[in-house]
Design a protein around this motif. Structure first.
Motif, PDB file in Angstrom:
ATOM      1  N   VAL A  43       3.022  40.958  21.071  1.00 49.74           N
ATOM      2  CA  VAL A  43       3.963  40.935  22.194  1.00 49.74           C
ATOM      3  C   VAL A  43       3.534  39.910  23.236  1.00 49.74           C
ATOM      4  O   VAL A  43       4.344  39.139  23.754  1.00 49.74           O
ATOM      5  N   THR A  44       2.227  39.874  23.529  1.00 44.35           N
ATOM      6  CA  THR A  44       1.728  38.930  24.533  1.00 44.35           C
ATOM      7  C   THR A  44       1.962  37.493  24.107  1.00 44.35           C
ATOM      8  O   THR A  44       2.229  36.621  24.953  1.00 44.35           O
ATOM      9  N   ALA A  45       1.897  37.219  22.807  1.00 41.90           N
ATOM     10  CA  ALA A  45       2.121  35.854  22.320  1.00 41.90           C
ATOM     11  C   ALA A  45       3.542  35.374  22.570  1.00 41.90           C
ATOM     12  O   ALA A  45       3.807  34.168  22.545  1.00 41.90           O
ATOM     13  N   LEU A  46       4.450  36.305  22.842  1.00 46.04           N
ATOM     14  CA  LEU A  46       5.853  35.952  23.074  1.00 46.04           C
ATOM     15  C   LEU A  46       6.178  35.802  24.556  1.00 46.04           C
ATOM     16  O   LEU A  46       7.332  35.579  24.910  1.00 46.04           O
ATOM     17  N   TRP A  47       5.172  35.930  25.423  1.00 45.54           N
ATOM     18  CA  TRP A  47       5.387  35.750  26.850  1.00 45.54           C
ATOM     19  C   TRP A  47       5.148  34.299  27.248  1.00 45.54           C
ATOM     20  O   TRP A  47       4.754  33.458  26.420  1.00 45.54           O
ATOM     21  N   THR A  48       5.334  34.010  28.502  1.00 43.98           N
ATOM     22  CA  THR A  48       5.146  32.647  29.007  1.00 43.98           C
ATOM     23  C   THR A  48       4.231  32.675  30.231  1.00 43.98           C
ATOM     24  O   THR A  48       3.948  33.734  30.798  1.00 43.98           O
ATOM     25  N   VAL A  49       3.787  31.490  30.621  1.00 41.62           N
ATOM     26  CA  VAL A  49       2.949  31.329  31.819  1.00 41.62           C
ATOM     27  C   VAL A  49       3.657  30.410  32.786  1.00 41.62           C
ATOM     28  O   VAL A  49       4.144  29.331  32.405  1.00 41.62           O
ATOM     29  N   ASP A  50       3.744  30.837  34.028  1.00 41.46           N
ATOM     30  CA  ASP A  50       4.366  30.002  35.061  1.00 41.46           C
ATOM     31  C   ASP A  50       3.505  28.756  35.283  1.00 41.46           C
ATOM     32  O   ASP A  50       2.325  28.871  35.625  1.00 41.46           O
ATOM     33  N   GLU A  59       8.793  36.658  29.804  1.00 39.74           N
ATOM     34  CA  GLU A  59       9.999  35.963  29.366  1.00 39.74           C
ATOM     35  C   GLU A  59       9.843  35.663  27.883  1.00 39.74           C
ATOM     36  O   GLU A  59       8.937  34.921  27.479  1.00 39.74           O
ATOM     37  N   TRP A  60      10.674  36.240  27.057  1.00 41.39           N
ATOM     38  CA  TRP A  60      10.497  36.193  25.613  1.00 41.39           C
ATOM     39  C   TRP A  60      10.794  34.810  25.056  1.00 41.39           C
ATOM     40  O   TRP A  60      11.852  34.243  25.312  1.00 41.39           O
ATOM     41  N   THR A  61       9.848  34.285  24.318  1.00 41.96           N
ATOM     42  CA  THR A  61      10.001  32.973  23.704  1.00 41.96           C
ATOM     43  C   THR A  61       9.025  32.832  22.536  1.00 41.96           C
ATOM     44  O   THR A  61       7.980  33.480  22.515  1.00 41.96           O
ATOM     45  N   PHE A  62       9.400  31.998  21.563  1.00 39.20           N
ATOM     46  CA  PHE A  62       8.528  31.706  20.432  1.00 39.20           C
ATOM     47  C   PHE A  62       7.802  30.377  20.613  1.00 39.20           C
ATOM     48  O   PHE A  62       7.202  29.880  19.658  1.00 39.20           O
ATOM     49  N   ASP A  63       7.852  29.827  21.821  1.00 39.74           N
ATOM     50  CA  ASP A  63       7.276  28.493  22.045  1.00 39.74           C
ATOM     51  C   ASP A  63       5.785  28.456  21.740  1.00 39.74           C
ATOM     52  O   ASP A  63       5.285  27.484  21.158  1.00 39.74           O
ATOM     53  N   PRO A 260      -0.903  34.221  26.868  1.00 41.67           N
ATOM     54  CA  PRO A 260       0.053  34.154  25.751  1.00 41.67           C
ATOM     55  C   PRO A 260      -0.340  33.144  24.678  1.00 41.67           C
ATOM     56  O   PRO A 260      -0.216  33.430  23.484  1.00 41.67           O
ATOM     57  N   LEU A 261      -0.825  31.969  25.079  1.00 42.90           N
ATOM     58  CA  LEU A 261      -1.243  30.979  24.086  1.00 42.90           C
ATOM     59  C   LEU A 261      -2.480  31.458  23.339  1.00 42.90           C
ATOM     60  O   LEU A 261      -2.593  31.261  22.116  1.00 42.90           O
TER      61      LEU A 261
END
Length: 289
Positions: A43-50, A59-63, A260-261
């Motif tokens: 789940v944490t891997a799908l978050w983002t960092v401001d 904020e859900w993303t696969f980036d 997340p990364l």
């Protein structure tokens, strides 16, 4: 009849109830610590960092996963990590086989017990103490240099060879013990029968011992491969400028503050181990452990 007596009678009658009661606590712990932790990692891997504040945002993303899969840096480090883990595993198995064979089939009962204690003794020392001891051994003017330089040799210094040497030493007991346990299950009568039928020592080892030892070797390889795959402390101590997956995770958790990364990178060794365990299970070796 008291409630405690009723429970005792019920448990004495139904073995399945005793089994459930016995397994509830460890299964709950396994689910809470491992399964929930892995789910949280995904789940944490799908978050983002401001990018401005550096705070983690839900904020859900696969980036992050896409960057890790497609990034040249991560691909290079992944291949390097797999290569180091495989090399450590091969080195440990090659060293462990003759040691375990001597312990199981040659040494007497008293010497066998002494050797088992000797194999276990390195585990009593701190991981950091052993890693820094190898740093001292491999340094310029260290023990390695004092032994090989009079004969024209050179010390490997710090880098991937030093990482392989140190990790091979650290995980060697975890490889020796499963192979030793596997060899103890090989009947001596089979070895004697092979010799009586005219087989040489090497033929006996290849045709009789190794096929029966396959489950133990695979079990031992799981220990050394998985432990090397996730290690980052040894690389920091003796690896010089080398990087492995564990270092990238550590850097992004600490200095870069990009959780997340880091979680996305940590999914790589987890995926590799899932594939490795699936291949080991498919071979049928684990069923015979």
């Amino acid at each position: 009849m008291t409630p405690a007596r009723r429970i005792s009678v019920f448990l004495s009658r139904f073995s399945w109830a005793r089994l459930i009661l016995l397994l509830t606590a460890p299964l709950f712990w396994l689910g809470a610590v491992y399964i929930v932790a892995l789910a949280a990692l995904l789940v944490t891997a799908l978050w983002t960092v401001d990018s401005f504040t550096g705070e983690v945002r839900i904020e859900w993303t696969f980036d992050n996963i896409v960057d890790v899969v497609t990034g040249a840096l991560y691909q290079t480090v992944t291949l390097r990590t797999i290569g180091v883990a495989l090399l450590v595993t091969v080195v440990d198995i090659l060293i462990a086989l003759p040691i375990a064979f001597f312990m199981a089939k040659v040494a007497g009962p008293r010497l066998q017990r002494i050797l088992v204690v000797a194999v276990l003794m390195p585990l009593w020392a701190s991981y950091l103490v052993k890693a820094y001891a190898w740093r001292s051994v491999l340094s310029e003017g260290g023990v390695w240099a004092s032994v090989v330089e009079p004969f024209g040799g050179q010390t490997p210094g710090y880098g991937l060879p030093a990482v392989v040497l140190t990790l091979a030493y650290l995980w060697l007991p975890y490889v020796i013990l499963p192979i030793y346990a596997g060899l103890e299950r090989v009947p001596n009568s089979l070895l004697e029968a092979s010799g009586d039928l005219g087989a040489k020592t090497w033929r006996t080892i290849v045709s009789v011992v190794l096929p029966m030892l396959k489950p133990a070797i695979i079990a031992a390889s799981i220990f050394s491969f998985s432990l090397s795959l996730g290690d980052y402390i040894t690389v920091n101590i003796v690896g010089g400028a080398s990087q492995m997956l564990g270092n990238l995770v550590y850097t992004n958790v600490g200095a870069a503050n990009n959780l997340p990364l880091a979680a996305a990178i940590a999914l790589i060794p987890i995926s590799i181990m899932i594939v490795y365990l699936a291949a080991a299970r498919r071979s049928g070796a684990l069923e015979n452990l």
